[in-house]
Design a protein around this motif. Structure first.
Motif, mmCIF file in Angstrom:
data_model
loop_
_atom_site.group_PDB
_atom_site.id
_atom_site.type_symbol
_atom_site.label_atom_id
_atom_site.label_comp_id
_atom_site.label_asym_id
_atom_site.label_seq_id
_atom_site.Cartn_x
_atom_site.Cartn_y
_atom_site.Cartn_z
ATOM 1 N N TYR A 56 2.983 -8.372 9.779
ATOM 2 C CA TYR A 56 4.017 -8.408 10.876
ATOM 3 C C TYR A 56 5.145 -7.457 10.586
ATOM 4 O O TYR A 56 5.725 -7.163 11.332
ATOM 5 C CB TYR A 56 4.652 -10.124 10.030
ATOM 6 N N LYS A 113 -3.008 -13.392 20.109
ATOM 7 C CA LYS A 113 -3.188 -14.882 19.415
ATOM 8 C C LYS A 113 -2.443 -14.597 17.957
ATOM 9 O O LYS A 113 -1.929 -15.304 17.142
ATOM 10 C CB LYS A 113 -4.630 -14.731 19.218
ATOM 11 N N PRO A 116 3.444 -12.771 15.658
ATOM 12 C CA PRO A 116 4.821 -13.686 15.554
ATOM 13 C C PRO A 116 5.753 -14.330 16.775
ATOM 14 O O PRO A 116 5.622 -13.313 17.401
ATOM 15 C CB PRO A 116 5.480 -13.237 14.561
ATOM 16 N N ASP A 117 5.201 -15.416 16.834
ATOM 17 C CA ASP A 117 6.686 -16.191 17.497
ATOM 18 C C ASP A 117 8.084 -15.958 17.894
ATOM 19 O O ASP A 117 8.170 -15.253 19.401
ATOM 20 C CB ASP A 117 6.731 -17.689 17.482
ATOM 21 N N ASP A 118 8.805 -15.357 16.325
ATOM 22 C CA ASP A 118 9.928 -14.165 17.328
ATOM 23 C C ASP A 118 10.264 -13.220 18.001
ATOM 24 O O ASP A 118 10.309 -13.516 18.473
ATOM 25 C CB ASP A 118 10.779 -14.561 15.479
ATOM 26 N N GLY A 120 7.489 -12.191 19.674
ATOM 27 C CA GLY A 120 7.416 -12.782 21.156
ATOM 28 C C GLY A 120 7.843 -12.536 22.121
ATOM 29 O O GLY A 120 8.399 -12.764 22.781
ATOM 30 N N ALA A 121 8.997 -13.872 21.079
ATOM 31 C CA ALA A 121 10.503 -14.379 22.409
ATOM 32 C C ALA A 121 11.314 -13.557 22.425
ATOM 33 O O ALA A 121 12.062 -14.014 23.264
ATOM 34 C CB ALA A 121 10.501 -15.556 21.660
#
Length: 204
Positions: A56, A113, A116-118, A120-121
């Protein structure tokens, strides 16, 4: 944060970036990173408690500059100046973070995959802002009616290739590595290519 702590973290991230870029996330082990950095494995875990957190941190070293790079497009009303600054900054990121850029590219190519979602958002939010701004400039007569998504993709590809395909570029140019003049020349060329090719006009 103390200077020593920052220096140690920076070293670990730099070495991890190269290891992840070379071997991929799954094949890279903390012990390999520690060995390459010439530090005990325990030191890596002291600063980054898991491989996921280190990965990350590596992604952040390139995604945060990428997110900040679009600020001229978001804030400036003059498309010529905004695009010039954006392209120059994107190339500087390729120059300063080549390994982390490859890690990010590999992550995207593998389906994101482990992204991290944050992150990507935030990247999605940025892309929508850029698309909307390009469309607005076209509506205002400051740019030809070009497909805004494809303009964005083209700039991404043209700037990030200097990091992601660095070996091929250096091989063609018969250099061990590109220098500052190469990046300046690339920035000037790509800027003119976009501005003239898309009929971008200044409103200054």
């Amino acid at each position: 944060m103390s200077r020593i702590r920052q220096k140690n973290q920076d070293l670990i991230i730099e070495v991890a970036s190269e290891q992840f870029a070379t071997h991929g996330y799954a094949a890279t082990k903390i012990v390999d990173i520690a060995k390459a950095a010439e530090i005990p494995k325990a030191n890596v875990f002291y600063y980054f408690s898991s491989k996921d957190k280190l990965y990350y941190a590596v992604l952040q070293t390139v995604t945060q500059p990428l997110l900040e790079a679009s600020r001229p497009i978001e804030e400036l009303s003059d498309p010529v100046e905004a695009l010039s600054q954006y392209i120059e900054t994107k190339l500087r990121i390729s120059q300063e973070h080549p390994h982390a850029s490859k890690v990010f590219a590999n992550e995207v190519m593998s389906g994101a995959k482990a992204l991290p979602d944050d992150i990507g958002a935030e990247l999605f939010k940025q892309s929508q802002m850029m698309i909307d701004k390009f469309a607005t400039w076209s509506q205002q007569g400051l740019m030809d009616e070009v497909p805004p998504q494809h303009l964005m993709f083209t700039i991404w590809a043209a700037t990030q290739t200097y990091a992601d395909f660095g070996w091929q570029i250096c091989n063609v140019m018969q250099k061990d590595e590109l220098d500052a003049q190469d990046y300046r020349q690339a920035a000037e060329f790509l800027t003119q290519l976009v501005i003239k090719g898309c009929g971008v006009k200044s409103n200054a």
